[in-house]
Design a protein around this motif. Sequence first.
Motif, PDB file in Angstrom:
ATOM      1  N   LEU A 137      75.242 -16.924  17.387  1.00 46.56           N
ATOM      2  CA  LEU A 137      74.464 -15.757  17.836  1.00 46.56           C
ATOM      3  C   LEU A 137      75.220 -14.854  18.937  1.00 46.56           C
ATOM      4  O   LEU A 137      75.132 -13.780  18.804  1.00 46.56           O
ATOM      5  N   GLU A 175      78.609 -14.709  19.153  1.00 44.62           N
ATOM      6  CA  GLU A 175      79.645 -14.125  18.320  1.00 44.62           C
ATOM      7  C   GLU A 175      79.032 -12.859  17.810  1.00 44.62           C
ATOM      8  O   GLU A 175      79.900 -11.857  17.779  1.00 44.62           O
ATOM      9  N   ALA A 176      77.894 -12.733  16.852  1.00 44.61           N
ATOM     10  CA  ALA A 176      77.045 -11.684  16.465  1.00 44.61           C
ATOM     11  C   ALA A 176      77.099 -10.259  17.269  1.00 44.61           C
ATOM     12  O   ALA A 176      77.437  -9.334  17.249  1.00 44.61           O
ATOM     13  N   ALA A 177      76.860 -10.907  18.663  1.00 46.53           N
ATOM     14  CA  ALA A 177      76.406  -9.816  19.370  1.00 46.53           C
ATOM     15  C   ALA A 177      77.719  -9.452  19.917  1.00 46.53           C
ATOM     16  O   ALA A 177      77.907  -8.005  20.228  1.00 46.53           O
ATOM     17  N   GLN A 178      78.682 -10.085  20.318  1.00 43.66           N
ATOM     18  CA  GLN A 178      80.002  -9.456  20.544  1.00 43.66           C
ATOM     19  C   GLN A 178      80.642  -8.526  19.488  1.00 43.66           C
ATOM     20  O   GLN A 178      81.281  -7.818  19.693  1.00 43.66           O
ATOM     21  N   ASP A 179      80.321  -9.266  18.198  1.00 42.79           N
ATOM     22  CA  ASP A 179      80.892  -8.419  16.861  1.00 42.79           C
ATOM     23  C   ASP A 179      80.313  -6.930  17.005  1.00 42.79           C
ATOM     24  O   ASP A 179      80.860  -6.076  16.351  1.00 42.79           O
ATOM     25  N   LEU A 180      79.035  -6.990  17.228  1.00 47.76           N
ATOM     26  CA  LEU A 180      78.430  -5.630  17.530  1.00 47.76           C
ATOM     27  C   LEU A 180      78.571  -4.745  18.547  1.00 47.76           C
ATOM     28  O   LEU A 180      77.920  -3.848  18.871  1.00 47.76           O
ATOM     29  N   GLY A 181      79.477  -5.202  19.348  1.00 47.95           N
ATOM     30  CA  GLY A 181      79.701  -4.385  20.317  1.00 47.95           C
ATOM     31  C   GLY A 181      79.475  -4.709  21.996  1.00 47.95           C
ATOM     32  O   GLY A 181      79.658  -4.016  22.891  1.00 47.95           O
ATOM     33  N   ALA A 182      78.728  -5.835  21.850  1.00 45.82           N
ATOM     34  CA  ALA A 182      78.224  -6.182  23.523  1.00 45.82           C
ATOM     35  C   ALA A 182      79.424  -7.132  23.938  1.00 45.82           C
ATOM     36  O   ALA A 182      80.190  -8.014  23.509  1.00 45.82           O
ATOM     37  N   ASN A 183      79.834  -6.747  25.177  1.00 37.32           N
ATOM     38  CA  ASN A 183      80.949  -7.495  26.060  1.00 37.32           C
ATOM     39  C   ASN A 183      80.381  -8.742  26.391  1.00 37.32           C
ATOM     40  O   ASN A 183      79.085  -9.062  26.268  1.00 37.32           O
ATOM     41  N   LYS A 184      80.997  -9.590  27.027  1.00 36.38           N
ATOM     42  CA  LYS A 184      80.220 -10.703  27.443  1.00 36.38           C
ATOM     43  C   LYS A 184      79.257 -11.125  28.506  1.00 36.38           C
ATOM     44  O   LYS A 184      78.334 -11.721  28.239  1.00 36.38           O
ATOM     45  N   LYS A 219      77.011  -8.447  28.694  1.00 36.85           N
ATOM     46  CA  LYS A 219      75.910  -7.840  27.884  1.00 36.85           C
ATOM     47  C   LYS A 219      75.464  -8.987  27.103  1.00 36.85           C
ATOM     48  O   LYS A 219      74.294  -9.058  26.725  1.00 36.85           O
TER      49      LYS A 219
END
Lengths: 291, 357
Positions: free
Chosen positions: A185, A187-196, A198
């Motif tokens: 989850l 990883e998915a957020a980071q993959d979609l453009g959220a930095n650590k 966020k």
Amino acid sequence: MKLLTSSKRFAGFFLLLPALVLFILFFIIPTLILLSNSLFHFVPGGGIERTLTIENFLKFVKEPRYYGILFKTIWISLVVVVSSLIIGYPVAYFLARTRSRLRILWMTMLLMPILIGPVIRAYGWQVILGNVGLINTLLIKLHFIQEPIKLMFTSFGVIIALTQVVVVLMILPIMSVLKKIEPSLEEAAQDLGANKIKTFIQITLPLSLPGIAAGSSLAFALSLSAFVVPELIGGAVIGMMGVEAVKQIMSFLNWPFGAAISTILVLFTLVIMYFYEKLLYRTQMYSSEFK
Amino acid sequence: MTIVELKDVTKEYGKGVRAVDALSIKVKKNEFFSLLGPSGCGKTTTLRMIAGFVNPDQGDIFIDGEKVNHLPPYKRKTSMVFQNYALFPHMNVYENVAFGLKMRRLQRNQVIERVRQALELVKLSGYEDRYPRQLSGGQQQRVAIARSLVINPSVILMDEPLSNLDAKLRQQMRTELKQLQEQIGTTVVYVTHDQGEALALSDRIAVLNEGRVEQVGSPVEIYQNPSSRFVAAFIGQLNIFQGKVRSILSGEIEVVTEMGFNLLVPFREGLSKNEVAFVAVRPEGINFAEGKSPFLKNTLKGRIMHVSYLGSSIQYLCDVMGKEISVLSHSRRGTPIYRPGDSVLLNFEPSECMILR
């Protein structure tokens, strides 16, 4: 089929029975007896007149000295909850995520304080917080201060000592909830453009709410009913509900009023548990284990 | 035009265990590119290196011509569809799909419009308010795809996205996935251990083994002309005869097998006389030569051991001089079905044979 389930249910009840008997005999019944005292009239000198009255509760509500104690207790407990959340969350996060072999060592260190008796622990804090205690001696030796800072017999001292006890109960539930969050989850957020940062605010923090709710309500309930720490660190100056109840019963032999204070404390704790259940249900509605 | 390029990428886990070993691939624009291999072949590690979750120890990764070696995932123009979908459980379908757009600070009405389009593409319009736990596996899958493609990535990375679905749904999603990819014309790098899936979906396949590329090619190339015994055996079923090159003729090579009979195979460069070689034949390349001469080339005598009637085809296991040979024949009305114990003649054209080292 039906026979099987009913016999299973019977077996379940049977396994529960010893604990249930103990619980009812030695906890529920004495508690009810104590609480029922709050409805009786106090005869100065130590007697109880068994006529129903709500005068003990009225006394509590009318006199600022008493309801002030309730407010102070709530305020101190809230500060303890917030500070143990701020201190505990990062620790819980670390313990949930670390793959270090030292994890067992960290866990043991975390649990150690609660294995030591509360009285000994509180005396330890006296040694640290006193006017010639560790903190003041150190600060004076380093010339940060000339005069010792008053830590003993202050709310601040009580908050520090209570936080140390309660932070463990904050860390454990948060840690176990964090461990259950799928790493994918984040990883998915980071993959979609959220930095650590966020990712933490949008994903990790909301998903750990059930742990925060569990930890906070445990910490709050324990701080509300604390006795040893407020007694030994706060002394007579910092009255908290638990200390006051004991004082009424042991010093003034006023069982009815002491029972009334206890009743108010128990009711308060029950209200908190109720809201905790509601909060837990709401947060679990979307938690990942609720599939 | 190349969208994703890996140059001699190596990743070690622990001491000397190379999950990915000097791997180089180039993925072209709008291509459906599969990384295929058994578990532990390094395909998922490779995908995670493209996404940025894992940093390579050696080598370079380029996306859209830009070297991304140490760029964090949130700065890469990739987006991933996870094996477990990784939908945010505390957000509804709309919020899940909008997440990447919000992170890119798009205007509200643009977010609404693009989420609408994405959900329409995956046929989930009207599901905006549902939570992931209220959706079936297939629907969750579609949300994950919509969430990935809505941010317009240079490449969509898919990590065995169909493996959590039941067989029938997997078939259906396979077709839909391919149609969707053709419709929006995006580049996909797809990781799978399922050779059927890779063959059906891909424009090109890279077969990986122990962290290295065994072969890169179109599904037809990989299936019909595998470059190694590993590729041949991994893609589809195979009968393999070990032997030695006996003579090299014009257009054909004659191999004498361990079992003593000769096989004619198509000519292939680089083989010399007496060299050890392997002749491979797919089960569907073998026919029953009923009533023909047993002296015909590439014909073997055998006995039926086991029959599986599969509906559209029939799978036979035959015993040829103690070796088990698998034969797959079409099942048409009137086709005789052999029984265990029947003596048969197996025949295959030289063109059906592959010679491997």
